[in-house]
Scaffold this motif. Structure first.
Motif, PDB file in Angstrom:
ATOM      1  N   SER A 229     -13.057  10.651   6.569  1.00  0.00           N
ATOM      2  CA  SER A 229     -13.291   9.285   7.041  1.00  0.00           C
ATOM      3  C   SER A 229     -12.605   8.319   6.086  1.00  0.00           C
ATOM      4  CB  SER A 229     -14.794   8.999   7.101  1.00  0.00           C
ATOM      5  OG  SER A 229     -15.035   7.693   7.570  1.00  0.00           O
ATOM      6  N   ILE A 230     -11.644   7.565   6.613  1.00  0.00           N
ATOM      7  CA  ILE A 230     -10.805   6.695   5.774  1.00  0.00           C
ATOM      8  C   ILE A 230     -11.209   5.231   5.957  1.00  0.00           C
ATOM      9  CG2 ILE A 230      -8.449   5.946   5.272  1.00  0.00           C
ATOM     10  CD1 ILE A 230      -7.450   8.608   6.324  1.00  0.00           C
ATOM     11  N   GLY A 231     -11.434   4.546   4.831  1.00  0.00           N
ATOM     12  CA  GLY A 231     -11.748   3.117   4.884  1.00  0.00           C
ATOM     13  C   GLY A 231     -10.480   2.298   5.056  1.00  0.00           C
ATOM     14  N   VAL A 232     -10.218   1.876   6.279  1.00  0.00           N
ATOM     15  CA  VAL A 232      -9.026   1.061   6.570  1.00  0.00           C
ATOM     16  C   VAL A 232      -9.379  -0.418   6.458  1.00  0.00           C
ATOM     17  CG1 VAL A 232      -7.269   0.491   8.305  1.00  0.00           C
ATOM     18  CG2 VAL A 232      -8.111   2.850   8.100  1.00  0.00           C
ATOM     19  N   GLU A 233     -10.439  -0.827   7.159  1.00  0.00           N
ATOM     20  CA  GLU A 233     -11.024  -2.184   7.167  1.00  0.00           C
ATOM     21  C   GLU A 233     -10.148  -3.226   7.842  1.00  0.00           C
ATOM     22  OE1 GLU A 233     -13.425  -0.800   6.655  1.00  0.00           O
ATOM     23  OE2 GLU A 233     -13.593   0.182   4.726  1.00  0.00           O
ATOM     24  N   SER A 234      -8.846  -3.258   7.549  1.00  0.00           N
ATOM     25  CA  SER A 234      -7.899  -4.147   8.234  1.00  0.00           C
ATOM     26  C   SER A 234      -6.523  -3.496   8.134  1.00  0.00           C
ATOM     27  CB  SER A 234      -7.873  -5.522   7.566  1.00  0.00           C
ATOM     28  OG  SER A 234      -6.812  -6.319   8.082  1.00  0.00           O
ATOM     29  N   THR A 235      -5.672  -3.802   9.110  1.00  0.00           N
ATOM     30  CA  THR A 235      -4.298  -3.281   9.034  1.00  0.00           C
ATOM     31  C   THR A 235      -3.317  -4.372   8.603  1.00  0.00           C
ATOM     32  OG1 THR A 235      -3.785  -3.742  11.368  1.00  0.00           O
ATOM     33  CG2 THR A 235      -4.820  -1.615  10.864  1.00  0.00           C
ATOM     34  N   ASP A 236      -3.850  -5.545   8.258  1.00  0.00           N
ATOM     35  CA  ASP A 236      -3.030  -6.673   7.810  1.00  0.00           C
ATOM     36  C   ASP A 236      -3.015  -6.678   6.278  1.00  0.00           C
ATOM     37  OD1 ASP A 236      -2.474  -9.419   6.843  1.00  0.00           O
ATOM     38  OD2 ASP A 236      -2.382  -9.918   8.979  1.00  0.00           O
ATOM     39  N   ASP A 237      -1.854  -6.482   5.681  1.00  0.00           N
ATOM     40  CA  ASP A 237      -1.775  -6.349   4.222  1.00  0.00           C
ATOM     41  C   ASP A 237      -2.249  -7.592   3.478  1.00  0.00           C
ATOM     42  OD1 ASP A 237      -0.856  -3.806   4.629  1.00  0.00           O
ATOM     43  OD2 ASP A 237       1.241  -4.229   4.123  1.00  0.00           O
ATOM     44  N   ASN A 238      -2.044  -8.774   4.066  1.00  0.00           N
ATOM     45  CA  ASN A 238      -2.510 -10.010   3.419  1.00  0.00           C
ATOM     46  C   ASN A 238      -4.036 -10.088   3.399  1.00  0.00           C
ATOM     47  OD1 ASN A 238       0.060 -11.062   2.785  1.00  0.00           O
ATOM     48  ND2 ASN A 238       0.314 -11.772   4.899  1.00  0.00           N
ATOM     49  N   ILE A 239      -4.644  -9.668   4.502  1.00  0.00           N
ATOM     50  CA  ILE A 239      -6.115  -9.645   4.559  1.00  0.00           C
ATOM     51  C   ILE A 239      -6.659  -8.629   3.563  1.00  0.00           C
ATOM     52  CG2 ILE A 239      -8.120  -9.138   6.021  1.00  0.00           C
ATOM     53  CD1 ILE A 239      -6.765 -11.801   6.708  1.00  0.00           C
TER      54      ILE A 239
END
Length: 366
Positions: free
Chosen positions: A117-127
């Motif tokens: 299970s991978i913690g991605v949280e957002s795919t926007d690098d700035n966020i």
């Protein structure tokens, strides 16, 4: 504490992280090698004391960030769990993309971890920078690729709904980016702002109910169109890839919990380990304990099972508690069925998507 061989699920908590995210309220602390060494000694002692079933079906190592351990420590952890994992059908480890190295993936394969299970949280690098995450979306892509190339196919990707400065359009882009990686399982959790986190101190507020509902609805529509079943409030999976371990919690079944702040449910006792790191590594694990009465057990059954697409099976409920759940709550259930928050199908009471978004209202009535 009474032990029982009927328990087939084990949760292990690793509290270390490479850095602390601005929203995080889990039991965690920044990784230091010496702290981790002391922790693993205490963890192994508790594991031996608490877990008496060597034929577990699911193991879940969460955190914190288990992948933040050094390679030697990570192998030490997996080796101490090995005697309990001989008959496991689902063995999950949580990881962050930046610390999910090839060497750790190979160790997971060696010790028969079959779900990550991978913690991605957002795919926007700035966020990601704004919330103090240390990875990029390219790191996520690399991690998924490396897992698959090393034979670990069962992958969950986590996303957070309601992060500051993330519009609904940006969120939909996140979902499309995650779908491009074709994971078997996707989790999307609404942001909760806890006291003492940086978000709280900075005055960040949680998304309002309307935004959260609309976001969940759009995410659900897209994921259903792409072959994912909405099987629990915040979780979607391809057929057969629902989290077997987490279903233990949602079906109100018993499980062991080991590690700092870990929760468990053994017999009629729900417990939570100490959250004090120094106490834990000094073997002073003062637990919070709740004796579960028959009425409590029934309440948990309703509260947890309605979170899932499986709902409450009326025959099983009567066999377990000796009462007819529908007859006991007929007026309220009929009202919620009419309001399209619940449905009654094939001897089961199940929450609709709208019902899952309004479970507090349903719980209070039932």
């Amino acid at each position: 504490m009474k032990k029982t061989n009927q328990i087939s699920a084990l949760y292990i908590h690793i509290p270390f992280c490479e850095s602390i995210c601005n929203y995080c309220d889990f039991a965690k602390l920044q990784y230091f090698h010496n702290f981790a060494e002391s922790y693993l000694i205490a963890l192994e002692k508790e594991l031996i004391q608490v877990v008496d079933n060597k034929e577990l079906k699911t193991i879940y190592i969460g955190g914190g960030t288990p992948s933040s351990l050094s390679d030697d420590q990570f192998e030490k952890l997996l080796a101490m769990v090995k005697p309990y994992a001989q008959k496991v059908i689902e063995f999950t480890v949580e990881a962050n993309p930046e610390s999910l190295t090839l060497s750790k993936i190979k160790l997971m394969k060696k010790y028969h971890v079959n779900r990550v299970s991978i913690g991605v949280e957002s795919t926007d690098d700035n966020i990601l920078i704004a919330i103090n995450r240390k990875h990029t979306f390219n790191d996520v892509k690399s991690a998924v690729k490396n897992l698959r190339e090393n034979g670990i196919e069962n992958i969950n990707l986590d996303l957070i709904i309601g992060l500051p400065n993330v519009s609904k359009n940006m969120l939909m882009k996140d979902i499309k980016n995650i779908l491009s990686l074709n994971p078997n399982h996707i989790s999307a959790y609404s942001l909760t702002v806890h006291e003492h986190t940086k978000f709280y101190l900075d005055g960040i507020v949680e998304p309002d109910d309307d935004f959260a509902f609309e976001a969940y609805k759009e995410i659900n529509d897209i994921l259903q169109e792409n072959g994912y079943s909405h099987y629990e409030v915040s979780n979607w999976a391809k057929d057969g890839f629902e989290s077997k371990h987490n279903l233990t919690y949602w079906k109100n079944e018993r499980y062991y919990g080991v590690g700092l702040a870990a929760s468990g449910y053994i017999g009629n006792l729900r417990y939570k380990n100490t959250t004090n790191f120094q106490d834990y590594i000094s073997f002073k694990n003062e637990k919070e304990e709740e004796i579960v009465t028959p009425k409590d057990e029934k309440d948990y059954e309703v509260m947890l099972r309605l979170r899932t697409k499986y709902g409450i099976n009326l025959k099983e409920f009567k066999d377990k508690f000796g009462v007819d759940f529908y007859e006991e709550h007929k007026a309220n259930i009929d009202h919620f069925v009419e309001s399209k928050l619940l449905k009654k199908v094939d001897g089961e009471i199940v929450a609709t998507f709208e019902g899952m978004m309004m479970l507090d209202t349903i719980y209070l009535a039932l």
